[in-house]
Design a protein around this motif. Structure first.
Motif, PDB file in Angstrom:
ATOM      1  N   PRO A  27       0.817  -1.072  -0.171  1.00  0.00           N
ATOM      2  CA  PRO A  27      -0.076  -0.012   0.102  1.00  0.00           C
ATOM      3  C   PRO A  27       0.976   1.233  -0.051  1.00  0.00           C
ATOM      4  O   PRO A  27       2.102   1.156   0.512  1.00  0.00           O
ATOM      5  N   ALA A  28       0.366   2.231  -0.707  1.00  0.00           N
ATOM      6  CA  ALA A  28       1.022   3.857  -0.537  1.00  0.00           C
ATOM      7  C   ALA A  28       1.257   4.425   0.810  1.00  0.00           C
ATOM      8  O   ALA A  28       2.156   4.879   1.326  1.00  0.00           O
ATOM      9  N   ARG A  29       0.075   3.865   1.731  1.00  0.00           N
ATOM     10  CA  ARG A  29      -0.033   4.350   3.079  1.00  0.00           C
ATOM     11  C   ARG A  29      -0.428   3.260   3.806  1.00  0.00           C
ATOM     12  O   ARG A  29      -1.689   2.742   4.135  1.00  0.00           O
ATOM     13  N   PRO A  30       0.794   2.572   4.526  1.00  0.00           N
ATOM     14  CA  PRO A  30       0.424   1.340   5.468  1.00  0.00           C
ATOM     15  C   PRO A  30      -0.470   1.875   6.643  1.00  0.00           C
ATOM     16  O   PRO A  30      -0.788   2.951   7.093  1.00  0.00           O
ATOM     17  N   TYR A  31      -1.029   0.890   7.018  1.00  0.00           N
ATOM     18  CA  TYR A  31      -1.977   1.073   8.253  1.00  0.00           C
ATOM     19  C   TYR A  31      -1.120   1.759   9.325  1.00  0.00           C
ATOM     20  O   TYR A  31      -0.138   1.492   9.651  1.00  0.00           O
ATOM     21  N   GLY A  32      -1.614   2.638  10.248  1.00  0.00           N
ATOM     22  CA  GLY A  32      -0.949   3.600  11.267  1.00  0.00           C
ATOM     23  C   GLY A  32      -0.432   4.901  10.561  1.00  0.00           C
ATOM     24  O   GLY A  32      -0.098   5.877  11.228  1.00  0.00           O
ATOM     25  N   MET A  33      -0.416   4.940   9.238  1.00  0.00           N
ATOM     26  CA  MET A  33       0.081   6.272   8.505  1.00  0.00           C
ATOM     27  C   MET A  33      -0.898   7.042   8.580  1.00  0.00           C
ATOM     28  O   MET A  33      -0.564   8.372   7.907  1.00  0.00           O
ATOM     29  N   GLN A  34      -2.158   6.966   8.662  1.00  0.00           N
ATOM     30  CA  GLN A  34      -3.179   8.067   8.401  1.00  0.00           C
ATOM     31  C   GLN A  34      -4.162   7.981   9.602  1.00  0.00           C
ATOM     32  O   GLN A  34      -5.340   8.178   9.124  1.00  0.00           O
ATOM     33  N   GLY A  35      -3.720   8.046  10.892  1.00  0.00           N
ATOM     34  CA  GLY A  35      -4.301   8.350  11.914  1.00  0.00           C
ATOM     35  C   GLY A  35      -5.309   7.232  12.612  1.00  0.00           C
ATOM     36  O   GLY A  35      -6.366   7.488  12.748  1.00  0.00           O
ATOM     37  N   SER A  36      -4.638   6.232  12.389  1.00  0.00           N
ATOM     38  CA  SER A  36      -5.363   4.825  13.025  1.00  0.00           C
ATOM     39  C   SER A  36      -5.964   5.041  14.487  1.00  0.00           C
ATOM     40  O   SER A  36      -5.005   5.520  15.051  1.00  0.00           O
ATOM     41  N   ASN A  37      -6.916   4.460  14.687  1.00  0.00           N
ATOM     42  CA  ASN A  37      -7.447   4.621  15.850  1.00  0.00           C
ATOM     43  C   ASN A  37      -6.690   3.333  16.883  1.00  0.00           C
ATOM     44  O   ASN A  37      -6.963   3.324  18.171  1.00  0.00           O
ATOM     45  N   TYR A  38      -6.399   2.386  16.133  1.00  0.00           N
ATOM     46  CA  TYR A  38      -5.940   0.964  16.912  1.00  0.00           C
ATOM     47  C   TYR A  38      -4.477   0.655  16.651  1.00  0.00           C
ATOM     48  O   TYR A  38      -4.249  -0.380  17.099  1.00  0.00           O
ATOM     49  N   GLN A  39      -3.551   1.342  16.040  1.00  0.00           N
ATOM     50  CA  GLN A  39      -2.103   1.059  15.875  1.00  0.00           C
ATOM     51  C   GLN A  39      -1.692   0.858  17.298  1.00  0.00           C
ATOM     52  O   GLN A  39      -1.966   1.877  18.236  1.00  0.00           O
ATOM     53  N   ALA A  40      -0.754  -0.072  17.629  1.00  0.00           N
ATOM     54  CA  ALA A  40       0.023  -0.136  18.868  1.00  0.00           C
ATOM     55  C   ALA A  40      -0.951  -0.279  20.202  1.00  0.00           C
ATOM     56  O   ALA A  40      -0.815  -0.314  21.198  1.00  0.00           O
ATOM     57  N   GLN A  41      -2.325  -0.912  19.937  1.00  0.00           N
ATOM     58  CA  GLN A  41      -3.275  -1.041  20.783  1.00  0.00           C
ATOM     59  C   GLN A  41      -2.962  -2.089  21.665  1.00  0.00           C
ATOM     60  O   GLN A  41      -2.000  -3.268  21.440  1.00  0.00           O
ATOM     61  N   LYS A  42      -3.602  -2.133  23.043  1.00  0.00           N
ATOM     62  CA  LYS A  42      -3.222  -3.177  24.054  1.00  0.00           C
ATOM     63  C   LYS A  42      -4.611  -3.727  24.074  1.00  0.00           C
ATOM     64  O   LYS A  42      -5.176  -4.254  23.357  1.00  0.00           O
ATOM     65  N   LEU A  43      -5.162  -3.450  25.273  1.00  0.00           N
ATOM     66  CA  LEU A  43      -6.684  -3.648  25.770  1.00  0.00           C
ATOM     67  C   LEU A  43      -7.457  -2.348  25.245  1.00  0.00           C
ATOM     68  O   LEU A  43      -7.248  -1.512  26.128  1.00  0.00           O
ATOM     69  N   LYS A  44      -8.496  -2.340  24.166  1.00  0.00           N
ATOM     70  CA  LYS A  44      -8.777  -1.132  23.744  1.00  0.00           C
ATOM     71  C   LYS A  44     -10.140  -1.132  23.325  1.00  0.00           C
ATOM     72  O   LYS A  44     -10.589  -2.022  22.523  1.00  0.00           O
ATOM     73  N   LEU A  45     -11.177  -0.317  23.718  1.00  0.00           N
ATOM     74  CA  LEU A  45     -12.431  -0.381  23.335  1.00  0.00           C
ATOM     75  C   LEU A  45     -12.546   0.462  22.138  1.00  0.00           C
ATOM     76  O   LEU A  45     -11.753   1.124  21.642  1.00  0.00           O
ATOM     77  N   ALA A  46     -13.895   0.393  21.599  1.00  0.00           N
ATOM     78  CA  ALA A  46     -13.844   1.066  20.230  1.00  0.00           C
ATOM     79  C   ALA A  46     -13.752   2.614  20.558  1.00  0.00           C
ATOM     80  O   ALA A  46     -13.843   3.266  21.350  1.00  0.00           O
ATOM     81  N   LYS A  47     -13.464   3.275  19.174  1.00  0.00           N
ATOM     82  CA  LYS A  47     -13.300   4.489  19.257  1.00  0.00           C
ATOM     83  C   LYS A  47     -14.549   5.581  19.630  1.00  0.00           C
ATOM     84  O   LYS A  47     -14.250   6.656  19.723  1.00  0.00           O
ATOM     85  N   TYR A  48     -15.584   4.888  19.720  1.00  0.00           N
ATOM     86  CA  TYR A  48     -16.659   5.869  20.373  1.00  0.00           C
ATOM     87  C   TYR A  48     -16.637   6.134  21.692  1.00  0.00           C
ATOM     88  O   TYR A  48     -17.386   7.115  22.177  1.00  0.00           O
ATOM     89  N   PHE A  49     -15.596   5.523  22.500  1.00  0.00           N
ATOM     90  CA  PHE A  49     -15.621   5.855  24.001  1.00  0.00           C
ATOM     91  C   PHE A  49     -14.444   6.678  24.257  1.00  0.00           C
ATOM     92  O   PHE A  49     -13.374   6.609  23.516  1.00  0.00           O
ATOM     93  N   SER A  50     -14.605   7.388  25.390  1.00  0.00           N
ATOM     94  CA  SER A  50     -13.409   8.362  25.857  1.00  0.00           C
ATOM     95  C   SER A  50     -12.526   7.580  26.368  1.00  0.00           C
ATOM     96  O   SER A  50     -12.627   6.433  27.085  1.00  0.00           O
ATOM     97  N   GLY A  51     -11.092   8.199  26.753  1.00  0.00           N
ATOM     98  CA  GLY A  51     -10.190   7.647  27.500  1.00  0.00           C
ATOM     99  C   GLY A  51      -9.222   6.646  26.674  1.00  0.00           C
ATOM    100  O   GLY A  51      -9.561   6.232  25.527  1.00  0.00           O
TER     101      GLY A  51
END
Length: 337
Positions: free
Chosen positions: A313-337
């Protein structure tokens, strides 16, 4: 000579330019992912009596006209899709595939993490989430919220499509296990019943305490209750090289005591250090089934099935503001924190 494999972002954009992907509206920012395309909800939702597949001789509209629709909802100003109900929404994007390019669909990560079950249906389909090479026609998404009701509008993106040239070819498989030793003192989240509404337009604005109960570290083990929904994480970091994509599949469907995921597609670049993904884990969307099930740390939970990319890809995952790159235990993007 065209190379077989999953098409990258540049070729997805080219498909649209050549009319193989059509929509009255232009693509919005981030709709084209490294190896997939987000699909947008249209303006109408049909409340159905039951799910269905049209079969080889019928279109989706043929089936909808046979008495399966209970009522219609206009999504223009926002409409609530309630738990326990089945809806069908025409998608804005339509396809006119040619050559040997086919499409496969799956829920977006954020969709699976709020326990919204989705499947894409094409005309003359005998299977869900698939449009064969040569398919020309509309796409529809079946939506069934399981735990949280959602407020949806036209343009919301619950599912994505990936395009494959040639036949599917798995290059390798890796088993991932569940981590029950914990992250910052907790091993996961359990969904609260009878919670409020999740507005799909409000990113990062829902208080997780209103929707989730934290599961504390309990000596590397827990019991899954039937019918309950959990967010857990893999013990192993996941790395998807730039020349591969991966899909999560059940480790042992015959066990039948828990479902380990709804959304299982990983774009190239996920977990790659150069793209900011060091240590990224797979988040497991787990639903208990039938009887209480005893889950232990390091127990196998799913398989990652890798496929080759047709090109990087021209822009790999994480290069365009991904919500889940380098995640550990993470809820969906709809939740704060």
């Amino acid at each position: 000579m065209s190379i077989a494999g999953i098409l990258p972002d540049t070729e997805i954009t080219d498909l649209a330019a050549r009319g193989a992907i059509n929509c009255d509206l232009p693509f919005v920012d981030t709709q084209v992912q490294p190896a997939s395309l987000d699909l947008r909800l249209g303006h109408t939702a049909y409340r159905l009596r039951a799910s269905f597949l049209p079969g080889r001789s019928r279109t989706v509209q043929d089936v909808l006209g046979s008495g399966l629709v209970m009522h219609e909802l206009d999504l223009t100003g926002g409409a609530v899709l309630e738990t326990g109900c089945v809806y069908l929404v025409p998608l804005m994007e339509t396809l006119a595939l040619n050559g040997d390019v086919s499409a496969a669909m799956n829920p977006k990560s954020s969709t699976g993490r709020i326990d919204v079950f989705t499947r894409v249906i094409a005309d003359q389909a005998t299977t869900f989430d698939h449009a064969p090479a040569g398919y020309t026609g509309p796409l529809y998404v079946e939506i069934s919220p399981r735990t949280f009701s959602i407020l949806a509008r036209p343009g919301d993106r619950l599912v994505q499509a990936r395009f494959r040239r040639g036949l599917r070819q798995a290059t390798r498989e890796i088993t991932v296990s569940v981590d029950l030793e914990g992250f910052d003192g907790k091993v996961g989240y359990r969904a609260r019943r009878h919670s409020g509404l999740i507005d799909l337009a409000k990113i990062g604005q829902h208080d997780p305490r209103d929707f989730w109960e934290e599961i504390d570290v309990r000596q590397g083990r827990m019991i899954l209750d039937p019918g309950e929904f959990y967010i857990l994480a893999s013990r192993e970091p996941v790395i998807i090289p730039l020349d591969e994509a991966a899909e999560m599949a059940p480790i042992a469907p015959e066990i039948g005591e828990f479902r380990a995921h709804y959304a299982g597609f990983f774009d190239p670049g996920f977990g790659v250090a150069e793209a900011g993904g060091t240590g990224g884990r797979a988040v497991l969307e787990v639903r208990g089934r039938d009887v209480p099930f005893f889950l232990e740390h390091s127990q196998a939970a799913a398989r990652l099935v890798y496929e080759p990319m047709a090109a990087r890809p021209a822009r790999p995952y994480g290069m365009q503001g991904s919500n889940y790159q380098a995640q550990k235990l993470k809820l969906a993007k709809y939740f704060s924190g």
